[in-house]
Every structure is written in C-alpha cells, then in structure tokens.
Design an enzyme around this catalytic site. Structure first.
Site, PDB file in Angstrom:
ATOM      1  N   CYS A   1     -10.338  -3.481  -4.536  1.00 19.10           N
ATOM      2  CA  CYS A   1      -9.370  -4.493  -4.979  1.00 19.10           C
ATOM      3  C   CYS A   1     -10.075  -5.735  -5.497  1.00 19.10           C
ATOM      4  O   CYS A   1      -9.639  -6.353  -6.481  1.00 19.10           O
ATOM      5  CB  CYS A   1      -8.425  -4.840  -3.835  1.00 19.10           C
ATOM      6  SG  CYS A   1      -7.323  -3.458  -3.445  1.00 19.10           S
TER       7      CYS A   1
ATOM      8  N   CYS B   1      -3.999   0.640  -2.676  1.00 16.75           N
ATOM      9  CA  CYS B   1      -3.863  -0.616  -1.933  1.00 16.75           C
ATOM     10  C   CYS B   1      -2.768  -1.509  -2.532  1.00 16.75           C
ATOM     11  O   CYS B   1      -2.475  -1.444  -3.737  1.00 16.75           O
ATOM     12  CB  CYS B   1      -5.165  -1.404  -1.979  1.00 16.75           C
ATOM     13  SG  CYS B   1      -6.526  -0.662  -1.080  1.00 16.75           S
TER      14      CYS B   1
ATOM     15  N   GLU C   1      -2.843  -4.725  -3.153  1.00 16.33           N
ATOM     16  CA  GLU C   1      -3.312  -5.683  -4.173  1.00 16.33           C
ATOM     17  C   GLU C   1      -3.337  -5.039  -5.547  1.00 16.33           C
ATOM     18  O   GLU C   1      -2.936  -5.623  -6.550  1.00 16.33           O
ATOM     19  CB  GLU C   1      -4.726  -6.178  -3.846  1.00 16.33           C
ATOM     20  CG  GLU C   1      -4.870  -6.901  -2.525  1.00 16.33           C
ATOM     21  CD  GLU C   1      -5.239  -5.973  -1.372  1.00 16.33           C
ATOM     22  OE1 GLU C   1      -4.662  -4.875  -1.257  1.00 16.33           O
ATOM     23  OE2 GLU C   1      -6.106  -6.371  -0.574  1.00 16.33           O
TER      24      GLU C   1
ATOM     25  N   GLU D   1       0.429   5.147   0.709  1.00 13.10           N
ATOM     26  CA  GLU D   1      -0.487   6.187   1.206  1.00 13.10           C
ATOM     27  C   GLU D   1      -0.025   7.568   0.743  1.00 13.10           C
ATOM     28  O   GLU D   1       1.072   7.739   0.197  1.00 13.10           O
ATOM     29  CB  GLU D   1      -0.582   6.102   2.732  1.00 13.10           C
ATOM     30  CG  GLU D   1      -1.155   4.764   3.159  1.00 13.10           C
ATOM     31  CD  GLU D   1      -1.497   4.671   4.637  1.00 13.10           C
ATOM     32  OE1 GLU D   1      -1.041   5.514   5.433  1.00 13.10           O
ATOM     33  OE2 GLU D   1      -2.226   3.719   4.989  1.00 13.10           O
TER      34      GLU D   1
ATOM     35  N   ASN E   1       0.845  -1.195   0.000  1.00 17.69           N
ATOM     36  CA  ASN E   1       0.000   0.000   0.000  1.00 17.69           C
ATOM     37  C   ASN E   1       0.881   1.245   0.000  1.00 17.69           C
ATOM     38  O   ASN E   1       1.951   1.278   0.627  1.00 17.69           O
ATOM     39  CB  ASN E   1      -1.015  -0.002   1.154  1.00 17.69           C
ATOM     40  CG  ASN E   1      -0.429  -0.248   2.521  1.00 17.69           C
ATOM     41  OD1 ASN E   1       0.608  -0.894   2.660  1.00 17.69           O
ATOM     42  ND2 ASN E   1      -1.086   0.275   3.532  1.00 17.69           N
TER      43      ASN E   1
ATOM     44  N   CYS F   1     -10.113  -5.048   0.220  1.00 13.49           N
ATOM     45  CA  CYS F   1     -11.232  -4.109   0.126  1.00 13.49           C
ATOM     46  C   CYS F   1     -12.036  -4.345  -1.152  1.00 13.49           C
ATOM     47  O   CYS F   1     -11.622  -5.074  -2.055  1.00 13.49           O
ATOM     48  CB  CYS F   1     -10.731  -2.671   0.176  1.00 13.49           C
ATOM     49  SG  CYS F   1     -10.087  -2.064  -1.389  1.00 13.49           S
TER      50      CYS F   1
HETATM   51  N1  THU Z   1      -5.352  -1.401   2.251  1.00 16.13           N
HETATM   52  C1  THU Z   1      -4.771  -2.222   1.327  1.00 16.13           C
HETATM   53  O1  THU Z   1      -3.603  -2.055   0.956  1.00 16.13           O
HETATM   54  N2  THU Z   1      -5.522  -3.237   0.829  1.00 16.13           N
HETATM   55  C2  THU Z   1      -6.807  -3.487   1.169  1.00 16.13           C
HETATM   56  O2  THU Z   1      -7.447  -4.336   0.564  1.00 16.13           O
HETATM   57  C3  THU Z   1      -7.400  -2.780   2.302  1.00 16.13           C
HETATM   58  C4  THU Z   1      -6.712  -1.544   2.718  1.00 16.13           C
HETATM   59  C5  THU Z   1      -4.550  -0.302   2.790  1.00 16.13           C
HETATM   60  C6  THU Z   1      -5.006   1.063   2.355  1.00 16.13           C
HETATM   61  C7  THU Z   1      -4.493   1.926   3.487  1.00 16.13           C
HETATM   62  O3  THU Z   1      -3.149   2.278   3.196  1.00 16.13           O
HETATM   63  C8  THU Z   1      -4.504   1.015   4.696  1.00 16.13           C
HETATM   64  O4  THU Z   1      -4.614  -0.311   4.192  1.00 16.13           O
HETATM   65  C9  THU Z   1      -5.659   1.300   5.655  1.00 16.13           C
HETATM   66  O5  THU Z   1      -6.868   1.337   4.995  1.00 16.13           O
END
Ligand code: THU
Length: 133
Positions: A91, A57, A59, A48, A46, A88
């Site tokens: 994804c 994300c 994935e 940010e 991920n 999520c």
């Molecule tokens: N996140 C992912 O990388 N994948 C997911 O499927 C769910 C959420 C990350 C996004 C963000 O950086 C952190 O998790 C919190 O939401």
C-alpha cells in the site's frame, strides 16, 4: 496541511467504512478514507478471499476507486484498524505512485490518531517513475 476538521472527518469515514470490511479469514478489519485534492473522499475496506493472496487491502481499494473515477491528486488517507496497525509495504508503494507528500493518518477504531506521516516518510528511498528514466 490538514485542518483538524478534515482529520476528524477522514478518520470517521474510515471508521464507518471499516464495518463493511470483508475479513472472514483474518478477522482483521481495515477501513480507509482517501481525501483527494478536489475535496472528495473515497473509502475502502480490505476484501479477503479463500485464496488468501488474492486479498486486497483497504488502502488500495480506496486508491483504485479514486483513480477509476479520474482522481489522481491525493491529500491524505486515514487508515483505521482496531489497534492502529500500520499500512503494509504494498500500500505504501501504491500511494507513492501518486505522491510522496500524501499524508497517512493511522488511527484506532475509537478514533484515536496513532501517527501521521507522509508517504515519503513511510517509504524512504521509494522506487518511483523517476527511476525509470
Ligand atoms: N490489510 C489492509 O487492509 N491494509 C494493510 O495495510 C495491512 C493489511 C488487511 C489485509 C488482510 O485482509 C488483513 O488486513 C490482515 O493482513
């Protein structure tokens, strides 16, 4: 079907990748490892951003890396978080674009497999290109 070796390898690659997650805001680090039908593994983390919604994300990073290198057929993706959190909805939708049979392994950071489902299981009634015809 995945072999136990493939399963373990994918989870280990996701655990390694997770160390590169850029998550200074949530502190929730996610690592992913995507196995293509050609046998390659693409990792993702991920990423940010101070403008929170711009965050991407793990994935989707893995999928986009694979697509950008000409890979379109996927066997499985491992997703690793500290607590075995689920992928999520966005994804799931991106994975669905490339096949509802792709396996999604969810594991925790100790390498424990929490769940293993197909994308179709995780996104019942998925909107796909068939809906556009
Ligand atoms: N996140 C992912 O990388 N994948 C997911 O499927 C769910 C959420 C990350 C996004 C963000 O950086 C952190 O998790 C919190 O939401």
């Amino acid at each position: 079907m995945l072999t136990d070796d493939q399963r373990q390898k994918l989870i280990q690659v996701a655990i390694q990748a997770r160390k590169w997650a850029y998550a200074p805001y949530s502190n929730y680090k996610v690592g992913a490892a995507l196995l293509t039908s050609s046998g390659k593994i693409y990792d993702g983390v991920n990423v940010e951003n101070a403008a929170y919604p711009v965050t991407m994300c793990a994935e989707r990073v893995a999928v986009f890396k694979a697509i950008s290198e000409g890979e379109k057929k996927f066997e499985a993706i491992a997703v690793v978080t500290t607590n075995g959190g689920a992928p999520c909805g966005s994804c799931r939708q991106v994975l669905a674009e490339f096949g509802l049979n792709t396996l999604v392994l969810v594991a925790d950071s100790d390498g424990n497999l929490i769940s293993e489902d197909t994308v179709g299981d995780l996104l019942p009634g998925a909107f796909t290109s068939n809906d556009l015809t």
